[in-house]
Design a protein around this motif. Structure first.
Motif, PDB file in Angstrom:
ATOM      1  N   LEU A 101       0.823  -1.206   0.000  1.00 36.72           N
ATOM      2  CA  LEU A 101       0.000   0.000   0.000  1.00 36.72           C
ATOM      3  C   LEU A 101       0.859   1.258   0.000  1.00 36.72           C
ATOM      4  O   LEU A 101       0.517   2.252  -0.655  1.00 36.72           O
ATOM      5  CB  LEU A 101      -0.943  -0.002   1.198  1.00 36.72           C
ATOM      6  N   CYS A 102       1.976   1.214   0.697  1.00 40.96           N
ATOM      7  CA  CYS A 102       2.865   2.379   0.736  1.00 40.96           C
ATOM      8  C   CYS A 102       3.485   2.656  -0.630  1.00 40.96           C
ATOM      9  O   CYS A 102       3.661   3.816  -1.025  1.00 40.96           O
ATOM     10  CB  CYS A 102       3.946   2.190   1.796  1.00 40.96           C
ATOM     11  N   ARG A 103       3.795   1.598  -1.374  1.00 39.32           N
ATOM     12  CA  ARG A 103       4.321   1.789  -2.731  1.00 39.32           C
ATOM     13  C   ARG A 103       3.247   2.404  -3.634  1.00 39.32           C
ATOM     14  O   ARG A 103       3.534   3.294  -4.446  1.00 39.32           O
ATOM     15  CB  ARG A 103       4.834   0.471  -3.296  1.00 39.32           C
ATOM     16  N   LEU A 104       2.020   1.964  -3.482  1.00 37.37           N
ATOM     17  CA  LEU A 104       0.907   2.551  -4.232  1.00 37.37           C
ATOM     18  C   LEU A 104       0.702   4.009  -3.829  1.00 37.37           C
ATOM     19  O   LEU A 104       0.460   4.876  -4.674  1.00 37.37           O
ATOM     20  CB  LEU A 104      -0.351   1.724  -3.987  1.00 37.37           C
TER      21      LEU A 104
ATOM     22  N   ALA B  83       2.965   6.057  -2.871  1.00 37.53           N
ATOM     23  CA  ALA B  83       4.024   6.851  -3.503  1.00 37.53           C
ATOM     24  C   ALA B  83       3.616   7.245  -4.923  1.00 37.53           C
ATOM     25  O   ALA B  83       3.871   8.379  -5.361  1.00 37.53           O
ATOM     26  CB  ALA B  83       5.338   6.076  -3.502  1.00 37.53           C
ATOM     27  N   ASP B  84       2.966   6.339  -5.634  1.00 33.92           N
ATOM     28  CA  ASP B  84       2.483   6.655  -6.984  1.00 33.92           C
ATOM     29  C   ASP B  84       1.393   7.726  -6.936  1.00 33.92           C
ATOM     30  O   ASP B  84       1.350   8.614  -7.791  1.00 33.92           O
ATOM     31  CB  ASP B  84       1.945   5.398  -7.664  1.00 33.92           C
TER      32      ASP B  84
ATOM     33  N   CYS C 186      -0.216  13.406  -7.774  1.00 28.90           N
ATOM     34  CA  CYS C 186      -0.702  14.657  -7.179  1.00 28.90           C
ATOM     35  C   CYS C 186       0.313  15.769  -7.356  1.00 28.90           C
ATOM     36  O   CYS C 186      -0.043  16.906  -7.703  1.00 28.90           O
ATOM     37  CB  CYS C 186      -1.039  14.458  -5.703  1.00 28.90           C
ATOM     38  N   HIS C 187       1.575  15.451  -7.132  1.00 28.33           N
ATOM     39  CA  HIS C 187       2.635  16.447  -7.280  1.00 28.33           C
ATOM     40  C   HIS C 187       2.679  16.978  -8.720  1.00 28.33           C
ATOM     41  O   HIS C 187       2.781  18.190  -8.939  1.00 28.33           O
ATOM     42  CB  HIS C 187       3.978  15.842  -6.879  1.00 28.33           C
ATOM     43  N   LEU C 188       2.581  16.085  -9.691  1.00 27.58           N
ATOM     44  CA  LEU C 188       2.620  16.493 -11.097  1.00 27.58           C
ATOM     45  C   LEU C 188       1.444  17.389 -11.472  1.00 27.58           C
ATOM     46  O   LEU C 188       1.575  18.268 -12.324  1.00 27.58           O
ATOM     47  CB  LEU C 188       2.660  15.269 -12.011  1.00 27.58           C
ATOM     48  N   ARG C 189       0.304  17.180 -10.843  1.00 28.96           N
ATOM     49  CA  ARG C 189      -0.881  18.000 -11.114  1.00 28.96           C
ATOM     50  C   ARG C 189      -0.948  19.249 -10.251  1.00 28.96           C
ATOM     51  O   ARG C 189      -1.812  20.096 -10.454  1.00 28.96           O
ATOM     52  CB  ARG C 189      -2.140  17.183 -10.856  1.00 28.96           C
TER      53      ARG C 189
ATOM     54  N   ARG D 256      -6.001   3.328  -5.220  1.00 28.01           N
ATOM     55  CA  ARG D 256      -6.066   3.130  -6.678  1.00 28.01           C
ATOM     56  C   ARG D 256      -7.008   4.160  -7.328  1.00 28.01           C
ATOM     57  O   ARG D 256      -6.743   4.665  -8.414  1.00 28.01           O
ATOM     58  CB  ARG D 256      -6.499   1.709  -7.012  1.00 28.01           C
ATOM     59  N   TRP D 257      -8.115   4.458  -6.651  1.00 27.33           N
ATOM     60  CA  TRP D 257      -9.048   5.453  -7.187  1.00 27.33           C
ATOM     61  C   TRP D 257      -8.420   6.844  -7.178  1.00 27.33           C
ATOM     62  O   TRP D 257      -8.552   7.606  -8.135  1.00 27.33           O
ATOM     63  CB  TRP D 257     -10.341   5.403  -6.403  1.00 27.33           C
ATOM     64  N   LEU D 258      -7.717   7.170  -6.100  1.00 25.93           N
ATOM     65  CA  LEU D 258      -6.990   8.439  -6.066  1.00 25.93           C
ATOM     66  C   LEU D 258      -5.974   8.521  -7.201  1.00 25.93           C
ATOM     67  O   LEU D 258      -5.860   9.544  -7.883  1.00 25.93           O
ATOM     68  CB  LEU D 258      -6.271   8.611  -4.727  1.00 25.93           C
ATOM     69  N   LEU D 259      -5.231   7.455  -7.406  1.00 25.51           N
ATOM     70  CA  LEU D 259      -4.212   7.427  -8.463  1.00 25.51           C
ATOM     71  C   LEU D 259      -4.855   7.615  -9.830  1.00 25.51           C
ATOM     72  O   LEU D 259      -4.389   8.423 -10.647  1.00 25.51           O
ATOM     73  CB  LEU D 259      -3.430   6.110  -8.404  1.00 25.51           C
ATOM     74  N   GLN D 260      -5.926   6.902 -10.080  1.00 25.98           N
ATOM     75  CA  GLN D 260      -6.624   7.007 -11.356  1.00 25.98           C
ATOM     76  C   GLN D 260      -7.109   8.454 -11.600  1.00 25.98           C
ATOM     77  O   GLN D 260      -6.989   8.976 -12.698  1.00 25.98           O
ATOM     78  CB  GLN D 260      -7.811   6.052 -11.359  1.00 25.98           C
ATOM     79  N   THR D 261      -7.637   9.076 -10.567  1.00 23.98           N
ATOM     80  CA  THR D 261      -8.177  10.427 -10.684  1.00 23.98           C
ATOM     81  C   THR D 261      -7.070  11.482 -10.818  1.00 23.98           C
ATOM     82  O   THR D 261      -7.211  12.451 -11.561  1.00 23.98           O
ATOM     83  CB  THR D 261      -9.061  10.754  -9.462  1.00 23.98           C
ATOM     84  N   ALA D 262      -5.979  11.281 -10.108  1.00 20.88           N
ATOM     85  CA  ALA D 262      -4.912  12.283 -10.092  1.00 20.88           C
ATOM     86  C   ALA D 262      -3.952  12.169 -11.265  1.00 20.88           C
ATOM     87  O   ALA D 262      -3.158  13.096 -11.491  1.00 20.88           O
ATOM     88  CB  ALA D 262      -4.131  12.172  -8.773  1.00 20.88           C
ATOM     89  N   GLN D 263      -4.000  11.071 -12.020  1.00 22.47           N
ATOM     90  CA  GLN D 263      -3.099  10.932 -13.161  1.00 22.47           C
ATOM     91  C   GLN D 263      -3.231  12.137 -14.081  1.00 22.47           C
ATOM     92  O   GLN D 263      -4.332  12.469 -14.497  1.00 22.47           O
ATOM     93  CB  GLN D 263      -3.404   9.658 -13.960  1.00 22.47           C
ATOM     94  N   PRO D 264      -2.122  12.793 -14.392  1.00 15.99           N
ATOM     95  CA  PRO D 264      -2.205  13.926 -15.317  1.00 15.99           C
ATOM     96  C   PRO D 264      -2.756  13.482 -16.675  1.00 15.99           C
ATOM     97  O   PRO D 264      -2.418  12.399 -17.152  1.00 15.99           O
ATOM     98  CB  PRO D 264      -0.751  14.393 -15.447  1.00 15.99           C
ATOM     99  N   THR D 265      -3.616  14.308 -17.238  1.00 20.59           N
ATOM    100  CA  THR D 265      -4.217  13.955 -18.526  1.00 20.59           C
ATOM    101  C   THR D 265      -3.462  14.520 -19.686  1.00 20.59           C
ATOM    102  O   THR D 265      -2.658  15.382 -19.576  1.00 20.59           O
ATOM    103  CB  THR D 265      -5.671  14.461 -18.576  1.00 20.59           C
TER     104      THR D 265
END
Length: 170
Positions: free
Chosen positions: A9-12, A14-15, A20-23, A161-170
């Motif tokens: 979970l901690c590795r996830l 980090a992603d 979030c940082h990129l956005r 996983r939902w946070l990651l999916q939502t925060a992925q830069p488009t």
């Protein structure tokens, strides 16, 4: 995932932080049945203070109302484990923290507390994101199998996983 543990979970997390940082997003959590596990995974990441603002652990209905602004009438109408409460928790966390994205989790981890309508393992998730007054909110439902620890880990994984999916830069 075949082996779900806190290190995974901690590795996830980090992603999530990288996305979030990129956005340029900051995030908050509102947790009930996970009791802060999502926040713990996120804050295990070095540098998380750049994108993680706060976590609300709102185990009781009173805490959900006082800290997140969930309308107390919702609990009587639909129960704490519901899409309406999950969405209200996410929106309240986002608004009160002043962040771009917030995730909320409310569920029944067990071993007790389940009903035929809402068995142990029932979890509702809320996600709220946007800038300023433009708020988007969604909910998701899951029915997890396993003991209390397993339900909580699976719920944490889904939230990340939902946070990651939502925060992925488009």
């Amino acid at each position: 995932m075949t082996s779900l543990d806190f290190d995974t979970l901690c590795r996830l997390a980090a992603d999530v932080g990288t996305a979030c940082h990129l956005r340029g997003w900051r995030l908050a959590t509102a947790e009930s049945c996970t009791g802060g596990l999502v926040s713990a995974a996120l804050t295990s990441v070095a540098g998380s203070s750049d994108w993680f603002d706060r976590g609300f652990v709102t185990y009781s209905n009173a805490a959900k109302s006082e800290l997140l602004g969930v309308d107390p009438a919702l609990f009587a109408q639909v129960g704490a484990v519901s899409p309406e409460v999950a969405r209200a928790m996410a929106i309240g966390a986002r608004q009160r923290a002043g962040v771009e994205v917030a995730v909320a989790i409310t569920g029944i981890a067990g071993p007790g507390g389940g009903t035929p309508q809402k068995p142990v393992g029932t979890v509702w998730f809320g996600l709220a994101w946007g800038a300023g007054d433009a708020v988007h909110g969604e909910t998701r439902h899951a029915l997890f199998k396993g003991d209390r620890a397993r339900v909580r880990l699976q719920a944490t994984e889904l939230a990340l996983r939902w946070l990651l999916q939502t925060a992925q830069p488009t």
